[in-house]
Each structure stands twice: as C-alpha cells, then as structure tokens.
Design an enzyme around this catalytic site. Structure first.
Site, PDB file in Angstrom:
ATOM      1  N   VAL A   1       0.831  -1.206   0.000  1.00 40.32           N
ATOM      2  CA  VAL A   1       0.000   0.000   0.000  1.00 40.32           C
ATOM      3  C   VAL A   1       0.863   1.252   0.000  1.00 40.32           C
ATOM      4  O   VAL A   1       0.715   2.144  -0.839  1.00 40.32           O
ATOM      5  CB  VAL A   1      -0.941   0.008   1.223  1.00 40.32           C
ATOM      6  CG1 VAL A   1      -1.692   1.337   1.309  1.00 40.32           C
ATOM      7  CG2 VAL A   1      -1.915  -1.146   1.153  1.00 40.32           C
TER       8      VAL A   1
ATOM      9  N   ASP B   1      10.415   3.319   6.225  1.00 44.86           N
ATOM     10  CA  ASP B   1      10.089   1.980   6.702  1.00 44.86           C
ATOM     11  C   ASP B   1      11.204   1.533   7.638  1.00 44.86           C
ATOM     12  O   ASP B   1      12.376   1.870   7.437  1.00 44.86           O
ATOM     13  CB  ASP B   1       9.962   1.007   5.528  1.00 44.86           C
ATOM     14  CG  ASP B   1       9.183  -0.258   5.903  1.00 44.86           C
ATOM     15  OD1 ASP B   1       8.024  -0.383   5.471  1.00 44.86           O
ATOM     16  OD2 ASP B   1       9.740  -1.098   6.638  1.00 44.86           O
TER      17      ASP B   1
ATOM     18  N   THR C   1      -1.959  -4.011  10.007  1.00 47.72           N
ATOM     19  CA  THR C   1      -2.694  -4.197  11.263  1.00 47.72           C
ATOM     20  C   THR C   1      -3.131  -5.655  11.313  1.00 47.72           C
ATOM     21  O   THR C   1      -4.237  -5.999  10.903  1.00 47.72           O
ATOM     22  CB  THR C   1      -3.918  -3.250  11.345  1.00 47.72           C
ATOM     23  OG1 THR C   1      -4.573  -3.200  10.072  1.00 47.72           O
ATOM     24  CG2 THR C   1      -3.508  -1.859  11.750  1.00 47.72           C
TER      25      THR C   1
ATOM     26  N   THR D   1      -5.961  -0.503   8.210  1.00 50.57           N
ATOM     27  CA  THR D   1      -7.310  -0.970   8.525  1.00 50.57           C
ATOM     28  C   THR D   1      -7.465  -1.171  10.029  1.00 50.57           C
ATOM     29  O   THR D   1      -6.676  -1.878  10.655  1.00 50.57           O
ATOM     30  CB  THR D   1      -7.600  -2.296   7.810  1.00 50.57           C
ATOM     31  OG1 THR D   1      -7.431  -2.108   6.397  1.00 50.57           O
ATOM     32  CG2 THR D   1      -9.021  -2.767   8.100  1.00 50.57           C
TER      33      THR D   1
ATOM     34  N   CYS E   1      -6.211  -8.430   4.234  1.00 52.85           N
ATOM     35  CA  CYS E   1      -7.465  -7.659   4.308  1.00 52.85           C
ATOM     36  C   CYS E   1      -8.661  -8.551   4.619  1.00 52.85           C
ATOM     37  O   CYS E   1      -9.147  -8.566   5.740  1.00 52.85           O
ATOM     38  CB  CYS E   1      -7.697  -6.901   3.001  1.00 52.85           C
ATOM     39  SG  CYS E   1      -6.627  -5.471   2.782  1.00 52.85           S
TER      40      CYS E   1
END
Length: 440
Positions: A22, A40, A90, A125, A265
């Site tokens: 993403v 990162d 997440t 998320t 996801c």
C-alpha cells in the site's frame, strides 16, 4: 488550503510511513506531484527500493528506479514532512484479536517528528474508534502537542488490490475523512492529486474506519457462503462450477466463487469488526460464522486429497503431493496470511511433507514465516497428487499437458489425483483419460 498549496509548490513534504503493498505505490504516486519521504523500519526493504527492485510488483522496477521518493529507514528524515500518511499492517494475534502494535509504534515514530499544523492520516485498517481512541493519544503522548490545536488527524482507508492491474490506486474512489471540516478539505485536496476516480468525503473518521472493515467483511461472508455450498455439493456429488454457471445466468446473481480466503485484508478485517462488536456487548453471529468457514477451507481441501488417495489405494504416508501456489492470491508475491499453509499443516498431520512451488513467492520469506522450503519446478516429478491452490497465470499458461507430466507416466489416470481449487482446468473433469479430477 494552505498546506495543500505548500505541498503542490514543494515548500512542504509528504511522508509515507510503511512501504509495503500500500505505502510504496502511494509514495511513488505522490512523488509525481510533491516532495515525498518514504519511511520503513525494514532496512533491507529500503535498500531494495533504492536499487530499483520492486518486491511488491505493484509499480514496476522502471518506475521505481526513476522515482524521486526519498526512501529511508532513518526516522529523523520525517522531520522534513508536514503531511504524514501511516500505512503499516494491522494484523491479528493468535487469539484472533486485533494487534495494534504496528500502528501504535508508527504513531509514536511520527509523534517524535510532528511540527505545528501538521496533518496525520491513517490508512491502516482498524475498527471504528482506533484513530481517535488509540492513535491520537499515542501521537500526543510522544509529541507533547495537542490534537485539534497543534496538529490534526484524518483517516483514509487503503483500497489497493495487490496484483490487480485493472483496479489501480488512481482509479479507485478514495474515502477520506478528517477530524473537522478544514482538515477534511486539506486531506481531500491532497489525495485528489493522485486519485483520478475522485474522493468520497465521509462525515466522520469512524464512518471511514467502518466502511473499510465492512466492505471486506461483506466479501468474506459472500465467499464463505460459496465455500459452504461447495462442501455440501461435494457430498451431493454435484459440481459447484456447474451450479454457479447456471445460477449466474440470472441478472442479479452475485459473481462470487469458493476458495481460500487469506491475505492482509479479507482474512483479517472481519476479526476487527467482531472484536469491537463484542466489546460493545454484541456477538456477531454472521461475520464470525463466515470467518470460521473460510478459516477451515485449507483443512477441507487437504482432507479431500487424502480421501481421494485412499480411494485409489495409495499409501498416504508415502505419497508425493505437489502444491502449486503459496501466495494468498493470483499473480502476486504476497504470502502474508495465506491459507495454502493450512493445507500443508493438515498434510503433515498425515505424515506427508508436500512439495510447495510458487513462481512469485520469496524463498527466504516462506522459510521465515512458515518454515517451509519452496521446491523448484524440476523437483515436482513422479507426483501422486497435484493441488492447484493458486491459479497463477504461469500455471494456466503451462496447459494441461505440462501439468499432467508431473505424474508418473506408468500410473493409470484413476491414480493421478488432481485437485483444482480454483476450477481453472475444468476441461479435465469430463475426460477420465487424463486424471482423477476434483474441483472445489
């Protein structure tokens, strides 16, 4: 639109924290219009990006080599930015509860470099309430600044579909939200720099958070229904593919198919919703049941393979089983939360160590995450059972003849067990001259 103007004029910078499937495409897209810092904590990943190596296959190495993004693992470089986008994973814990550690740590990193009037947007998320109840306190605690006075926040859920060359970052409508009207306008305008499909302004941060977990939960439930049908049709001796082909002649039939549901996801987000619902005293029967069905599909497929081998008198413990595909979806190198590994675990319970092959998956990552060694194509020989778990284009392009050559020439077709999880080779189903075919 003060911040927007300064960013467009390259007086202020955007920082993207978390450069995975993403964050990296997001940073590269923004870099065409603004100064961007890509951060990162994974030093190796940063070095690969600097060398132009796209481990995600999302933007391509030619684009990555020419981007102006400042790829860095030095958090001090974040002090240059005024608009922060947090796009870290997440995941869930072993007990299926949300693991907010990555997003909290990312908030703390950003908090150490927050400046006056900065905006922090979360793309990770989460369940409704995390941005305001968890992330803002983390930002304030480290920075010593006050949200709403010294800095501002918003939420814009990621919608990138890894491996999808049709639905791209720029042509997927972007949901945006902000803690107040002014922040919402700034966020909407800044994202409009890269989103050709336009933005949808959610009325609150919680609504935007909820939209993300709901859209993935809805898909999860629909696939769970198809998986349940597939398991029942298997007992009935009916082809699921035939049933769906007939059903989908109706104009309002939904085009869902059974399969393994993993990834970062769909295989995770419903648990965030269930967790928060239960905290509020509501047990989510439908979503939880859908997750239970989908989580059990790897075991079901392995059991079918065992059953089919037993029916043709194969010695199961000595069987050579080849599994084609490890990634969580087609034509994508991402192996996070792949449900193919559940097939492996079930096989091991029967004393079988299957041979795993995947043209996209990284060998070292497979070993690190799942303690499995990927096999070369040449090692896939004299197989008793083939499980096509992921329908990569490369497998489809091989054709039936190449796949069937993985079986010993001397064994009869009835003993060549071929499990087609994705129904990619239905042409083999009706011709018993080639193999003992089964599809989900």
């Amino acid at each position: 639109m003060l911040l927007y103007d300064d960013i467009v004029q390259r007086k202020k910078k955007i920082a993207v924290i978390g450069l995975g499937y993403v964050g990296m495409p997001l940073a590269v897209a923004f870099a065409e219009h603004a100064e961007v810092v890509g951060f990162d904590i994974n030093v190796d990943k940063i070095e690969q990006y600097r060398r132009g190596k796209d481990t995600t296959n999302e933007v391509g190495e030619e684009v990555l080599s020419s981007t102006s993004v400042l790829f860095t693992a030095n958090e001090d470089d974040l002090s240059q930015a005024n608009f922060f986008i947090i796009a870290v994973p997440t995941p869930i814990n072993q007990d299926k509860t949300p693991d907010l550690t990555p997003v909290i740590r990312a908030s703390e990193i950003v908090g150490r470099h927050l400046s006056k009037d900065a905006i922090v947007v979360y793309e990770s998320t989460v369940y409704p309430g995390v941005t305001e109840d968890v992330c803002i306190p983390a930002l304030e605690g480290v920075s010593g600044l006050t949200c709403g006075k010294d800095f501002f926040t918003g939420y814009s859920p990621e919608r990138i579909n890894p491996g999808d060359k049709l639905h791209r970052l720029e042509n997927i409508t972007k949901i945006v939200s902000g803690m107040d009207d002014g922040t919402l306008e700034e966020i909407a305008n800044i994202y409009s720099l890269i989103i050709e499909a336009g933005v949808h302004k959610a009325p609150s941060i919680k609504v935007a958070e909820a939209a993300k977990v709901v859209e993935n939960s809805q898909r999860d439930i629909n696939i769970a229904f198809m998986n349940e049908l597939a398991m029942v049709f298997d007992r009935m001796g009916i082809s699921t593919a035939d049933v769906l082909a007939a059903m989908q002649t109706k104009w309002n039939a939904l085009p869902f198919w059974p399969g393994l549901v993993g990834g970062h996801c769909i295989g995770v987000d419903p648990y965030y919703f269930v967790y928060q619902a239960e905290k509020l005293g509501y047990h989510s029967a439908v979503i939880a049941s859908g997750r239970k069905i989908n989580d059990g599909m790897g075991t079901f497929i392995a059991d079918v393979a065992i059953r089919q081998m037993i029916l043709v008198d194969k010695q199961v413990r000595k069987a050579r089983v080849g599994i084609l595909g490890l990634t969580f979806k087609e034509n994508c190198p991402d192996i996070r939360n792949t449900k193919v590994i559940d097939i492996v675990h079930r096989m091991r319970e029967y004393g079988i160590e299957p041979l795993l092959h995947d043209p996209y998956a990284d060998l070292e990552e497979a070993e690190r995450l799942y303690h499995v060694q990927l096999s070369s194509w040449e090692e896939l020989s004299n197989l008793d059972c083939i499980i096509l778990a992921v329908a990569h284009d490369r497998y489809i392009e091989l054709g039936c003849e190449k796949l069937l050559s993985l079986f010993p020439v001397e064994i009869p077709p009835t003993e060549r067990i071929f499990l087609d999880v994705k129904s990619a080779y239905l042409s083999l189903r009706d011709d018993g001259r080639f193999c003992n075919y089964w599809s989900l």
